[in-house]
Write a protein that holds these residues in place. Structure first.
Motif, short mmCIF file in Angstrom:
data_model
loop_
_atom_site.label_atom_id
_atom_site.label_comp_id
_atom_site.label_asym_id
_atom_site.label_seq_id
_atom_site.Cartn_x
_atom_site.Cartn_y
_atom_site.Cartn_z
N LEU A 236 0.54 -0.93 -0.03
CA LEU A 236 -0.13 -0.12 -0.16
C LEU A 236 0.72 1.08 -0.12
CD1 LEU A 236 -2.87 -1.41 2.50
CD2 LEU A 236 -2.42 -1.40 0.73
N TYR A 382 -4.23 1.66 -1.19
CA TYR A 382 -3.82 1.21 -2.52
C TYR A 382 -3.59 2.42 -3.27
CZ TYR A 382 -3.51 -1.40 -6.57
OH TYR A 382 -2.97 -1.88 -7.62
N ARG A 396 -8.78 -2.08 -3.69
CA ARG A 396 -7.68 -2.91 -3.82
C ARG A 396 -7.79 -3.82 -4.57
NH1 ARG A 396 -4.81 -4.12 2.19
NH2 ARG A 396 -5.67 -2.18 3.50
N CYS A 416 -1.98 -5.08 -0.53
CA CYS A 416 -2.46 -4.17 -2.14
C CYS A 416 -3.58 -5.51 -2.30
CB CYS A 416 -1.45 -4.55 -3.13
SG CYS A 416 -1.37 -5.85 -3.84
#
Length: 444
Positions: A236, A382, A396, A416
């Motif tokens: 992230l 993200y 995400r 992620c």
């Protein structure tokens, strides 16, 4: 008259204090202690500890191997499921995973020290040298892994073990991801994160290229063209907004960025810290930055969390750790405005919070807290550097149980992906799962 010291500075403590403050928070077990602790295990047939482990390590097996005097064999049992077993032994919240469900914990309130036993075994194996796995015959297949964090390197290691050639692309100067840049310094001492990376890479067949960030020097379409499969472990990159007035003022710091700077600092005495520090958030990052601020010499450190103690993502153990280090935690408090003087943050105006009919809302009462430094530890987000190439879910990357994305030939794992637990151990599990799926794909 003595010159007044600035409110934000380094060298707040005697030079000898920094090494002591940032020493290993959980000293390792010696040989005798490991044998005594392993003898406490009941070796349960239906092992609830194993079920609670995100990587499904055979915990009764490796503890039995320690008990019988074979710690290196125990490490192999651990590494079969979790090649980052050494770091996970140091940073995993075992108190809310394997140790929480230990039969000894349920019956006596004192679980077997699974994390420390795991560290004992993995440290023994790494000290012995060599690598516990050998590569299969070369497959002739090439896989690109983006991100040299726990998910990416776990994936790369398992792929290399299956005989594939792996190239890892990493944006930063060092590999390791949050293990290198984002964990409290007292949890991983003496450069362990890099030693573990070296250990993982010693299997061979893995090449790392640093300074390669996806979306900049690296394009997904080029990776698809040049490699037989792609794994994304990009973490992230964004920081959540506070949503308070003047949150961009000087003196407002990103907790993740500060921890990263602390982890890379060659001299902790030079790292500036405020006398009065406020930390906004209720997760592990909030605890880590608060405790480390105190260890750097901050006089007054307070964590502000909008709900109660039981709702904090940080475990009860971590909350207790912070408080025993002198950190105060204020619950049911939310920042509403950053107080600014001469362009710099000097405090927060906060509102008391309550839950009414299931909704969190302010009570209408506010109060002010002074501060020299304010840390945001309210989570990361993200950033879609792929320009919509992959389907997202909840902000995400969407991935299935095998970590396959919406595009054939591309897998993703770690922080992620949607539904992630934001734990090192969960990221390692993602990487291993994806590698096995990729291996089947390449063999088809």
């Amino acid at each position: 008259m003595a010159e007044k010291k600035p409110d934000v500075s380094g060298k707040r403590l005697p030079s000898t204090a920094y090494a002591a403050n940032f020493s290993d928070i959980h000293p390792p077990l010696d040989h005798h202690e490991a044998l005594v602790e392993s003898d406490r295990c009941y070796f349960c047939h239906d092992a609830p500890c194993m079920v609670a482990c995100p990587t499904s390590i055979d915990i009764p097996m490796f503890i039995r191997q320690i008990q019988t005097g074979h710690p290196v064999t125990a490490a192999k049992t651990i590494f079969d499921q979790n090649i980052f077993g050494g770091m996970c032994a140091r940073v995993c919240p075992t108190e809310t995973l394997c140790e929480e469900v230990c039969v000894r914990e349920v019956a006596e309130g004192k679980p077997v020290k699974i994390g420390l036993l795991q560290r004992y075994a993995t440290d023994a194996a790494m000290a012995e040298g060599g690598h516990p796995f050998t590569r299969a015959a070369p497959s002739g297949k090439k896989v690109a892994v983006v991100g040299a964090g726990p998910a990416g390197l776990a994936c790369a290691h398992r792929l290399a073990m299956h005989g594939h050639e792996v190239t890892v692309f990493e944006a930063r100067k060092k590999s390791g991801g949050l293990n290198e840049y984002g964990i409290a310094a007292y949890k991983s001492v003496d450069g362990f994160a890099q030693r573990e990376v070296d250990f993982i890479l010693s299997i061979g067949g893995i090449r790392i290229e640093h300074g390669k960030a996806l979306g900049k020097k690296l394009k997904l379409k080029d990776l698809q063209k040049d490699f037989d499969a792609v794994f994304l472990g990009i973490g992230l990159q964004g920081v959540n907004a506070l949503g308070a007035k003047h949150e961009d003022a000087d003196g407002i710091e990103d907790a993740v960025g500060y921890i990263s700077e602390l982890r890379q600092a060659k001299d902790l005495a030079k790292l500036p810290v405020g006398r009065r520090v406020l930390v906004i958030g209720g997760g592990m990052t909030a605890i880590d930055v608060a405790v480390q601020s105190k260890l750097l010499g901050a006089e007054d450190v307070t964590i502000l969390y909008r709900r109660g103690a039981s709702q904090m993502k940080a475990s009860a153990y971590e909350q207790d750790l912070a408080q025993t280090r002198g950190v105060k935690i204020k619950h049911w408090v939310a920042p509403k405005k950053v107080l600014v003087k001469d362009g710099r943050a000097v405090g927060l105006r906060c509102a008391y919070m309550t839950v009414t009919k299931g909704r969190l809302e302010g009570t209408g009462e506010t109060f002010d807290l002074p501060a020299d430094m304010i840390f945001k530890a309210i989570g990361q987000s993200y950033v879609d550097v792929l320009g919509g190439a992959l389907e997202l879910e909840g902000g995400r990357i969407k991935a299935d149980a095998e970590r396959r994305t919406s595009v054939a030939g591309i897998w993703a794992g770690g922080d992620c992906v949607a539904g992630g637990k934001d734990l090192t151990v969960a990221s390692v599990d993602d990487g291993r799962r994806a590698a096995e799926s990729i291996n089947q794909f390449l063999k088809a």
